[in-house]
Write an enzyme that holds these catalytic residues in place. Sequence first.
Site, short mmCIF file in Angstrom:
data_model
loop_
_atom_site.label_atom_id
_atom_site.label_comp_id
_atom_site.label_asym_id
_atom_site.label_seq_id
_atom_site.Cartn_x
_atom_site.Cartn_y
_atom_site.Cartn_z
N LYS A 52 10.03 16.46 -1.27
CA LYS A 52 10.95 17.42 -0.67
C LYS A 52 10.20 18.70 -0.29
CE LYS A 52 14.93 15.52 -3.16
NZ LYS A 52 15.84 15.56 -4.33
N GLN A 96 17.01 19.00 -9.67
CA GLN A 96 16.75 17.57 -9.64
C GLN A 96 17.36 16.88 -10.86
OE1 GLN A 96 15.34 16.02 -7.04
NE2 GLN A 96 15.48 14.01 -7.97
N ASP A 119 22.74 20.17 -2.25
CA ASP A 119 22.92 18.78 -2.71
C ASP A 119 24.39 18.35 -2.58
OD1 ASP A 119 20.78 17.22 -3.52
OD2 ASP A 119 20.59 18.21 -5.46
N1 GUN Z 1 18.32 12.49 -8.38
C1 GUN Z 1 18.45 11.37 -7.63
N2 GUN Z 1 18.88 11.67 -6.40
C2 GUN Z 1 19.02 13.01 -6.36
C3 GUN Z 1 19.45 13.92 -5.35
O1 GUN Z 1 19.79 13.56 -4.22
N3 GUN Z 1 19.45 15.23 -5.70
C4 GUN Z 1 19.09 15.65 -6.94
N4 GUN Z 1 19.14 16.95 -7.18
N5 GUN Z 1 18.70 14.85 -7.89
C5 GUN Z 1 18.67 13.52 -7.60
#
Ligand code: GUN
Length: 295
Positions: A52, A96, A119
């Site tokens: 990311k 995350q 998110d």
């Molecule tokens: N863990 C797995 N997928 C995601 C996501 O799209 N965002 C976040 N913050 N954590 C994750």
Amino acid sequence: MTILNGKEIANKIKDEIAAEVGEIKSRGEKVPHLAAVLVGNDGASLTYVGSKVRSCNRIGFESTLKHLPEDTSEEELLDLVSELNNDPEIDGYIVQLPLPKHIDEQKVLLAVDPDKDVDGFHPANFGKMALDMESFIPATPFGIMELLRRYNVEVEGKHAVVIGRSHIVGRPISILLSQKGKFANATVTLTHSRTKDIKALTLQADIIVSALGVPGFLTGDMVRDGAVIIDVGITRVPDESKERGYYITGDVDFESVSKKASYITPVPGGVGPMTIAMLLQNTLLARKRRTQNNR
Ligand code: GUN
């Protein structure tokens, strides 16, 4: 059979966003700034967050990685969340998941400012999404919808069977597919661990979205001819012969299912890259809203 090439579409979306960043810069405005919070050293999370942050740099966003140790307390994490909420330089951020077991995930997600919740996990955003109001849409389901749209896959009136009811993928994609709209209007069945006969349902499906995390769960005998297959599974399988010590695989047994599918996403290179592209899209949206509000 057509491969839904998420990697290629994600790169196209990133190029489009990079072009917008160029325009933002030429107007002398602030470029989008995404922050990512990672607690601990889970291998998969490290990979995702690294990816990311690298993507941000590639398209001209500012990025900040807040990497905290595994033993960070809930209070310390909530302090950081509050700091990010109040930091005028940050347009959007993600925490995350999963978080270490001693931290209450819900409490943390509730503390995120919905205006910075790129998110789309805060109930304010999730609720708006469910009610067809403008909101941040969670990146993975958003990416699936965008992939279907860009490949012109017919969704309207189709029977979509979603496997898995997670808050991040299964539940939101079931809502988005059933919404009104050209690339939606599907009839959705949401299946889960207590569903009685999943195969009987997948055999009726025009579209299958598998978000289970069980390698090879969906096999050719569970799929009817011409079905659209979206594989959201990303599982690391230990493999000594690989340099990294593992390989990545999805929920779908590609060999048998691809023989029947009309469209299918590969793993890797399908839904995964789309998730990152849509997170960047949400961050751009957050920045635009803030610019409109002189922030
Ligand atoms: N863990 C797995 N997928 C995601 C996501 O799209 N965002 C976040 N913050 N954590 C994750």
